[in-house]
Design an enzyme around this catalytic site. Sequence first.
Site, PDB file in Angstrom:
ATOM      1  N   ASP A 146       0.914  -1.261  -0.115  1.00  0.00           N
ATOM      2  CA  ASP A 146       0.034   0.146   0.037  1.00  0.00           C
ATOM      3  C   ASP A 146       1.030   0.957  -0.152  1.00  0.00           C
ATOM      4  OD1 ASP A 146      -2.416   1.449   0.380  1.00  0.00           O
ATOM      5  OD2 ASP A 146      -1.878   1.691   2.369  1.00  0.00           O
TER       6      ASP A 146
ATOM      7  N   THR B 272      -2.482   1.060  -4.810  1.00  0.00           N
ATOM      8  CA  THR B 272      -3.188   2.229  -3.871  1.00  0.00           C
ATOM      9  C   THR B 272      -4.391   2.487  -4.621  1.00  0.00           C
ATOM     10  OG1 THR B 272      -2.557   4.465  -3.267  1.00  0.00           O
ATOM     11  CG2 THR B 272      -1.430   3.832  -5.436  1.00  0.00           C
ATOM     12  N   GLY B 273      -5.111   3.038  -3.614  1.00  0.00           N
ATOM     13  CA  GLY B 273      -6.539   3.812  -3.912  1.00  0.00           C
ATOM     14  C   GLY B 273      -6.421   5.060  -4.140  1.00  0.00           C
TER      15      GLY B 273
ATOM     16  N   LYS C 283      -2.861  28.061  -9.808  1.00  0.00           N
ATOM     17  CA  LYS C 283      -1.681  27.214  -9.450  1.00  0.00           C
ATOM     18  C   LYS C 283      -2.161  25.939  -9.942  1.00  0.00           C
ATOM     19  CE  LYS C 283      -3.889  25.756  -5.118  1.00  0.00           C
ATOM     20  NZ  LYS C 283      -3.642  25.795  -3.794  1.00  0.00           N
TER      21      LYS C 283
END
Length: 1191
Positions: free
Chosen positions: A390, A667-668, A553
Amino acid sequence: LVCTRKRSLEERRVKANDREHNEKFQYANNCIVTSKYNILTFLPVNLFEQFQEVANTYFLFLLILQLIPQISSLSWFTTIVPLALVLSITAVKDATDDYFRHKSDNQVNNRQSQVLIRGSLQNEKWMNVKVGDIIKLENNQFVAADLLLLSSTEPHGLCYIETAELDGETNMKVRQSVSVTAELGDPNNLASFDGEVVCEPPNNKLDRFCGTLYWREKKYPLTNQNMLLRGCVLRNTEACYGLVIFAGPDTKLMQNSGRTKFKRTSIDRLMNTLVLWIFGFLVCMGVILAVGNAVWEREVGSLFQSYLPWDPPVDNFMFSAFLSFWSYIIILNTVVPISLYVSVEVIRLGHSYFINWDRQMFCSRCNTAAESRTTTLNEELGQVEYIFSDKTGTLTQNIMTFNKCSINGQTYGEVTDPLGKQPKRLDFTPFNPLANPDFCFYDEKLLESVKVGDLHTHEFFRLLSLCHTVMSEEKSEGELVYKAQSPDEGALVTAARNFGFVFRSRTPGTITTTEMGRTVTYSLLAILDFNNIRKRMSVIVRNPEGRICLYCKGADTVLLERLHPCNQELMSITSDHLNEYGADGLRTLALAYRELSEDEWEAWSESHRCADKATDCREDRLAAAYDKIEQDMKLLGATAIEDKLQEGVPETIALLSLANIKIWVLTGDKQETAVNIGYSCKMLTDDMTEVFIIGGHTVQSVRQELRSAVVCRLQNTAGSFRKMRQKLLYISGEFALIISGHSLAHALEADMEAEFVSTACACKAVICCRVTPLQKAQVVELIKKHKKAVTLAIGDGANDVSMIKSAHIGVGISGQEGIQAVLASDYSFAQFRFLQRLLLVHGRWSYLRMCRFLCYFFYKNFAFTMVHFWFGFFCGFSAQTVYDQFFITLYNIVYTSLPVLAMGVFDQDVPDHRSLEYPKLYEPGQLNLLFNKKEFFICITQGIYTSVVLFFVPYAVLSDATQSNGVPLADYQTFAVTTATALVIVVSVQIALDTGFWTVFNHMFVWGSVGSYFTIMFALHSQTLFRIFPNQFRFIGSAQNTLLQPVVWLTIALATAVCVVPVLAFRFLKLDLKPQLSDTLVRQKRRKPGGRSIGGAWRGTGSVSEGRLGARGGSRRSGYAFSHQEGFGELITSGKNMRLSSLALANFASKHSSSWIETLRRKKTNHTPPIKSVSCFSGVCFSLIILRSAL
């Protein structure tokens, strides 16, 4: 009832405040169970699991045979005691593990929740919550079940949640109730709510929900934006109410959890196979000896019938052979004694305690030690080839800090002291009483630039204080609390706050700041919201002097191309700074602004208003309007934020890579964030040949992108695609693969999984973004299926549980996301960096020790048992044993058990620091070189050779030998003592040769076992025991008489030399002709104690890149990563998340649209979620890269 159940499988109907109605559908309650056993099922289920081990079934079968007196020459207790011991030890261990699961379940199930029952709120345990109940949640509480949000204390039924337990993301997400229920905030109103929800059945899709609310003869559509899922945490919301839709095992969190699996090591599985082979070998030996018995009884035994008749019920030679077969099965069963399994469990327990006691894996900051939560997988830690990790909380701390910045060509944040002293942290309090005391910065030049009034610096921080979607709460004078939708924005606004530009508050039309001690209120004219395609956000504000300015930005790749041509020189300098920040693994944003005239603003405002009100292609029209105004901007500079990694992560990944371990990040989180972390922890480097991005939305596009990746690697390879794919693993160069969750869903389909695996496994690094917990488990299962490799999964949150359970080895990080991952894991510790020691030291040692133990154990037992086989040809195949019964019983329990246990527990080939310095030492475990079928045959061949020597050398010598008084030595008892003594000495010398690391215990056990043999043998052959038990101790005086004869000792010495000398010769030749790395290190250590001169040749060909940029065709890599979500700009300008007076809100509502929720709903309806835009953009970029390579 059957019809009701069938309908509940197709759809779910939930009626609020009506338990009797909902109970007809027999929905699951909210009680969760992750344990495997209960009091009633423990014994039968556990025994069933244990007797799946072939060896346990084998010994049970032998025990039954030993209970038959006609065929057994050994007592039944020699088998039942060890078998019961093994079963008991394993059962106690399994019961202990399951006890902790029960404890965890009880802790969760007994949490308190406020449930609306008969018009009043009552405290109920989570496990008593039912589908259809209405629950009240308060700030910072976990969501008890999957709820439909009904109302909230926030305006317009909004609430904020954190979904770290589900997808690993800690940035806040917004949810909104259906408008018709938003005003039902009072328990009395909610008590009368009787709406019915019709929705999809339980499933594991975290990002999708489809349903309809029926209330007061109207229906209202429901989406995922209306749902609060179990595992989420309510944030920045005083309270909210929700209707339970899914409970317990039906919740999406539990649907993604996966089942608890029974894990076994590859050595266990190999031992099962070997036990079957040995049993087959045992049957063959029994058949040979039974045939011999039949022949002997027919040809010779018949001559003795007159004075030595057969014992009843034997009446012919065939029946005698049948009984002889089973007798030899019992006698020869010691080729696999049950003490093997007792010893294996003891060794594994010892290895587990070493992990628990390792002070170098203790985190003093967390006061957490490493914990081996299982004892069955230790040696498999030395064979890992794939690690699935993860990101959030595992590789990173999920703490964002303002690290560096570039302003008008000047970089700040690099603080170096020529004397090497620690830089001093800046104190902002004297300069700014509103500063955040937790903010850390060290470069005093930036603070001086602010103090002297540098215009560019002031404009830089003014932009950061205005261009954001942060909400501010001032609890008392000067005590500001920022509610940031993403940690990136929080870090930037906090930085501006400390440098004198303090964001104080906002309304839908204003932003109030304190600039260098002076309060300034800006009119907020527009927010040009962030999304994953634009990769930027802007605000247009009017200052008190009437000056209109656009502040922007965003990603440097999109912002730099929108600058005015006069910025070329500054852009070049800032790009160099961005290169440096990106190389350091920092998350970068470029900042720019543009002054607008009143006419420009009016013209653009009109075009924006038309685009906003468009009924078709609204998003495209708005994007075009935004793009039109975001042109000809002036560059201010760039920011660099550090997503702080866990301590030692880059070094750990580099070391594990040198050990030929492939690391995949699942990973989410969004793609840019995951990629940025990949560069930070050196998984990805700018020296890589190519980074492939798979972002297709269809099966065809994903397949095409995978094949394009293969073609890119094999441009000069002719032949079919399948041949090209087979050659993929042999192409030089370092490659990486990045794939999104929706593309992964297609890649995991049966007809494409082979292509995906072959492409991914040929890459040095693989990052899977936006994946669900279930997809994580599916990726692990895919590698287990296709690569037959040992896998390890490591994570810290509930969203990692399914992955941890699916992998061969699961590791839990005891971090900030609860303890669910730890409870589901096999090993746990506090820091990712401890993984290198777990694998390269403890794992490698455990594998080495277990392999040496097994090799020696099979050797010594074949050497012991096969003597009976040779003796059968000289005793008329009568199932007579060579040794006395007590020696047979004590051989594996006393004489040879402790030395091999000491070797299995304490042995080392090199010290722990050498294991970390030379990660290539880990590869023999991955290749399974130390114990396999070949090594097994070598061991048993050596054991058979030893048995031949131990039988025929004493037999040949003693046949014609006599005592000093002329009495012959050729008797059974003398032969038995001589053979047994030679056997004990030979196997003791052999283990002394096999032991690589001598401790006090090794010396005590090896030489103590030899001493115990002689002590016990003299006691068993003494007159004292013979007088007490004349029928059991018949070898009276045999030991004394035999061992007083010089010829016996010469025989023992000759047998020992013949057994050991060939082994020594072979090992010396192997050491000189084909040494292993560990052999070389041991020899080097003996020559040069403490020297490390040979490291370079053995540390592996790979090296850790220092992040040199421009390696891929001179292109610059952007360090952009911004964990922000679309929709917050429109949310702010709509005023829905602000507590305004009703008059102000009414005035504002007349001027601005409130359609952001409708926009999100429309996107869901059209099946075009925001995540797809990232992948489309990635796919276009990828196609351009392929095209450029082809050209």
